[in-house]
Design a protein around this motif. Structure first.
Motif, PDB file in Angstrom:
ATOM      1  N   LEU A 236       2.070   0.081  -5.841  1.00 26.61           N
ATOM      2  CA  LEU A 236       2.716   0.894  -4.820  1.00 26.61           C
ATOM      3  C   LEU A 236       3.863  -0.054  -4.079  1.00 26.61           C
ATOM      4  N   CYS A 237       3.463  -1.193  -3.760  1.00 25.27           N
ATOM      5  CA  CYS A 237       5.078  -2.001  -2.561  1.00 25.27           C
ATOM      6  C   CYS A 237       6.054  -2.189  -4.124  1.00 25.27           C
ATOM      7  N   VAL A 238       5.197  -3.637  -4.939  1.00 20.61           N
ATOM      8  CA  VAL A 238       5.685  -3.719  -6.171  1.00 20.61           C
ATOM      9  C   VAL A 238       7.170  -2.615  -6.550  1.00 20.61           C
ATOM     10  N   ALA A 239       6.211  -1.489  -6.735  1.00 18.61           N
ATOM     11  CA  ALA A 239       7.383  -0.213  -7.961  1.00 18.61           C
ATOM     12  C   ALA A 239       8.388   0.293  -6.109  1.00 18.61           C
ATOM     13  N   GLY A 240       7.908   0.257  -4.990  1.00 19.89           N
ATOM     14  CA  GLY A 240       9.279   0.186  -3.407  1.00 19.89           C
ATOM     15  C   GLY A 240      10.319  -0.884  -3.411  1.00 19.89           C
ATOM     16  N   MET A 241       9.855  -2.164  -3.985  1.00 21.26           N
ATOM     17  CA  MET A 241      10.487  -3.273  -3.725  1.00 21.26           C
ATOM     18  C   MET A 241      11.410  -3.136  -4.755  1.00 21.26           C
ATOM     19  N   ASN A 242      10.947  -2.783  -6.572  1.00 26.84           N
ATOM     20  CA  ASN A 242      11.937  -2.610  -7.444  1.00 26.84           C
ATOM     21  C   ASN A 242      12.931  -1.390  -7.186  1.00 26.84           C
ATOM     22  N   CYS A 243      12.539  -0.114  -7.114  1.00 26.32           N
ATOM     23  CA  CYS A 243      14.220   0.505  -6.683  1.00 26.32           C
ATOM     24  C   CYS A 243      14.213   0.551  -5.111  1.00 26.32           C
ATOM     25  N   ASN A 244      14.142  -0.392  -4.053  1.00 27.09           N
ATOM     26  CA  ASN A 244      14.641  -0.579  -3.194  1.00 27.09           C
ATOM     27  C   ASN A 244      14.300   0.494  -1.926  1.00 27.09           C
ATOM     28  N   GLN A 245      12.859   0.916  -1.487  1.00 26.33           N
ATOM     29  CA  GLN A 245      12.348   2.134  -0.616  1.00 26.33           C
ATOM     30  C   GLN A 245      12.645   1.473   0.411  1.00 26.33           C
ATOM     31  N   THR A 246      12.685   2.593   1.504  1.00 27.06           N
ATOM     32  CA  THR A 246      12.573   1.572   2.938  1.00 27.06           C
ATOM     33  C   THR A 246      11.795   1.862   3.946  1.00 27.06           C
ATOM     34  N   PHE A 247      11.597   0.905   4.980  1.00 24.91           N
ATOM     35  CA  PHE A 247      10.452   1.548   6.173  1.00 24.91           C
ATOM     36  C   PHE A 247       9.608   2.604   5.729  1.00 24.91           C
ATOM     37  N   ASN A 282      -8.899  13.693  -1.453  1.00 28.56           N
ATOM     38  CA  ASN A 282      -7.500  12.324  -1.925  1.00 28.56           C
ATOM     39  C   ASN A 282      -6.485  13.120  -1.728  1.00 28.56           C
ATOM     40  N   ARG A 283      -6.699  14.729  -2.249  1.00 27.12           N
ATOM     41  CA  ARG A 283      -5.169  14.540  -2.052  1.00 27.12           C
ATOM     42  C   ARG A 283      -3.948  14.518  -1.109  1.00 27.12           C
ATOM     43  N   THR A 284      -4.484  14.578   0.071  1.00 32.30           N
ATOM     44  CA  THR A 284      -4.027  13.766   1.683  1.00 32.30           C
ATOM     45  C   THR A 284      -4.066  12.282   1.195  1.00 32.30           C
ATOM     46  N   VAL A 285      -4.384  11.957   0.404  1.00 30.16           N
ATOM     47  CA  VAL A 285      -3.463  10.433   0.125  1.00 30.16           C
ATOM     48  C   VAL A 285      -2.033  10.820  -0.800  1.00 30.16           C
ATOM     49  N   GLY A 286      -2.009  11.775  -1.440  1.00 31.18           N
ATOM     50  CA  GLY A 286      -1.300  12.134  -2.353  1.00 31.18           C
ATOM     51  C   GLY A 286      -0.070  12.152  -1.931  1.00 31.18           C
ATOM     52  N   ILE A 287      -0.287  13.284  -0.638  1.00 37.51           N
ATOM     53  CA  ILE A 287       0.452  14.386  -0.573  1.00 37.51           C
ATOM     54  C   ILE A 287       1.420  12.707   0.422  1.00 37.51           C
ATOM     55  N   LEU A 288       0.633  11.855   1.324  1.00 42.89           N
ATOM     56  CA  LEU A 288       1.013  11.004   2.388  1.00 42.89           C
ATOM     57  C   LEU A 288       2.306  10.496   1.419  1.00 42.89           C
ATOM     58  N   LEU A 289       1.311  10.089   0.969  1.00 41.31           N
ATOM     59  CA  LEU A 289       2.845   8.844  -0.662  1.00 41.31           C
ATOM     60  C   LEU A 289       4.106   9.899  -0.494  1.00 41.31           C
ATOM     61  N   PHE A 290       3.530  10.955  -0.701  1.00 41.45           N
ATOM     62  CA  PHE A 290       4.775  11.629  -1.050  1.00 41.45           C
ATOM     63  C   PHE A 290       5.904  11.696   0.126  1.00 41.45           C
ATOM     64  N   ILE A 291       5.355  12.128   1.516  1.00 38.07           N
ATOM     65  CA  ILE A 291       6.124  12.483   2.018  1.00 38.07           C
ATOM     66  C   ILE A 291       6.648  10.660   2.659  1.00 38.07           C
ATOM     67  N   GLY A 292       6.271   9.894   2.291  1.00 37.15           N
ATOM     68  CA  GLY A 292       6.947   8.662   2.820  1.00 37.15           C
ATOM     69  C   GLY A 292       8.416   8.085   1.584  1.00 37.15           C
ATOM     70  N   ILE A 293       7.404   9.057   0.091  1.00 40.56           N
ATOM     71  CA  ILE A 293       8.252   8.235  -0.053  1.00 40.56           C
ATOM     72  C   ILE A 293      10.307   9.403  -0.054  1.00 40.56           C
ATOM     73  N   VAL A 294      10.147  10.576   0.208  1.00 40.69           N
ATOM     74  CA  VAL A 294      10.729  11.596   0.699  1.00 40.69           C
ATOM     75  C   VAL A 294      11.773  10.796   1.829  1.00 40.69           C
ATOM     76  N   LEU A 295      10.845  10.510   2.911  1.00 41.38           N
ATOM     77  CA  LEU A 295      11.346  10.379   4.273  1.00 41.38           C
ATOM     78  C   LEU A 295      11.935   9.114   4.234  1.00 41.38           C
ATOM     79  N   GLY A 296      11.649   7.694   3.329  1.00 38.41           N
ATOM     80  CA  GLY A 296      12.555   6.864   2.471  1.00 38.41           C
ATOM     81  C   GLY A 296      13.644   7.376   1.755  1.00 38.41           C
ATOM     82  N   ASN A 297      13.815   7.770   0.601  1.00 32.92           N
ATOM     83  CA  ASN A 297      14.909   7.805   0.642  1.00 32.92           C
ATOM     84  C   ASN A 297      15.821   8.460   1.796  1.00 32.92           C
ATOM     85  N   LEU A 298      16.184   9.726   2.059  1.00 33.51           N
ATOM     86  CA  LEU A 298      16.682   9.720   3.177  1.00 33.51           C
ATOM     87  C   LEU A 298      16.717   8.998   4.499  1.00 33.51           C
TER      88      LEU A 298
END
Length: 298
Positions: A236-247, A282-298
């Motif tokens: 997940l860190c590699v994927a994030g770095m390769n599309c310039n994800q944020t904090f 594990n549903r919570t795990v997936g939702i947590l990551l999705f929220i992180g992606i949306v906020l990271g994009n914003l």
């Protein structure tokens, strides 16, 4: 409460419909979530910086996830109806219990796949071909537990196809430096939750001769799950770095790590109800990551 409402929905449906809804596991939405969430991660990561993910894409994939998981469960039960009769937890499944015939299931499967194809045809050409390619996995996955102790790995390949498809649906093709690590992370995640899930049935599985990672790892399960979790977080860190994800994204990855660590630490592999609870969380795990992606994009 959400799973409660799904089960209520099935119980409230007209009686002739109920076996079909149970066949596609509409009363157990956890599996649908676990299929859908990698799609949302991929759509989220492909979204332009500063924008919210395309809700139309998210809805399309949501419908697709319900249909394809339903189709997968139908195929699974058609292959497994003789096994299912011998396992307490699955003996009441519609095919095993004789509530519907194999032919009716086949017709129903055709309907689900046709509707899923309609969803797929709303996407670009690249995604249509990529999506169609997953069908081979969907059909062969249920056979794997007869052949290998690693059917959970094949489920991982099948269940996380959305990690590739979401990106290509938004962008028109896959950016492999992002999609492959995301896909790999999803596969590792599936190995975690589905090994936990498989521990519910291990006694029955030994008797009827079905294989699983739960039987492969036995008492070493927690070490293996820790390794898979670590591999997931690194990917997940590699994927994030390769599309310039944020904090916010990396904070979410850390939260996912904490959730998985807690799951594995407190897991009792010999208590089926605890395995189910951990699996469903594990549903919570997936939702947590999705929220992180949306906020990271914003």
């Amino acid at each position: 409460s959400r799973s409660f409402s799904a089960a209520e929905l099935v119980r409230a449906a007209p009686a002739p419909l109920q076996p079909y809804l149970r066949l596609m596991r509409l009363h157990q939405p956890t599996g649908t979530w676990l299929l859908y969430l990698p799609c949302t991660w991929s759509i989220g990561l492909a979204t332009a910086p500063g924008c919210l993910p395309d809700w139309r894409m998210l809805s399309l994939f949501g419908v697709g996830a319900v249909l394809m998981r339903g189709a997968g469960c139908t195929i699974n039960d058609m292959w497994d109806r003789d096994y299912d009769r011998q396992v307490a937890r699955t003996a009441s499944r519609p095919l095993a219990a004789g509530d519907i015939s194999t032919f009716q299931s086949l017709v129903f499967l055709g309907g689900q796949l046709s509707l899923a194809l309609c969803v797929l045809l709303c996407l670009n050409y690249y995604s249509i071909i990529l999506g169609a390619a997953s069908l081979f996995l969907v059909i062969t996955y249920p056979l794997m537990k007869r052949i290998t102790y690693w059917p959970q790995l094949v489920l991982g390949f099948t269940f996380n196809w959305g990690a590739l498809l979401g990106w290509s649906a938004v962008k028109g093709s896959c950016e492999w430096s992002v999609c492959l690590p995301l896909y790999f992370a999803g596969v590792m995640w599936t190995l975690v939750y589905d090994t936990i899930y498989a521990h519910q049935d291990k006694r029955d599985d030994i008797m009827i001769g079905v294989k699983s990672t739960a039987l492969q790892f036995r008492e070493d399960t927690k070490h293996w799950l820790s390794g898979f979790s670590l591999a997931m977080l690194l990917s997940l860190c590699v994927a994030g770095m390769n599309c310039n994800q944020t904090f916010p994204y990396y904070s979410a990855v850390a939260a996912v790590g904490a959730h998985l660590a807690h799951q594995i630490h407190t897991l009792d592999i010999d208590k089926p109800e605890d395995c189910w609870k951990k699996f469903a969380s594990n549903r919570t795990v997936g939702i947590l990551l999705f929220i992180g992606i949306v906020l990271g994009n914003l």
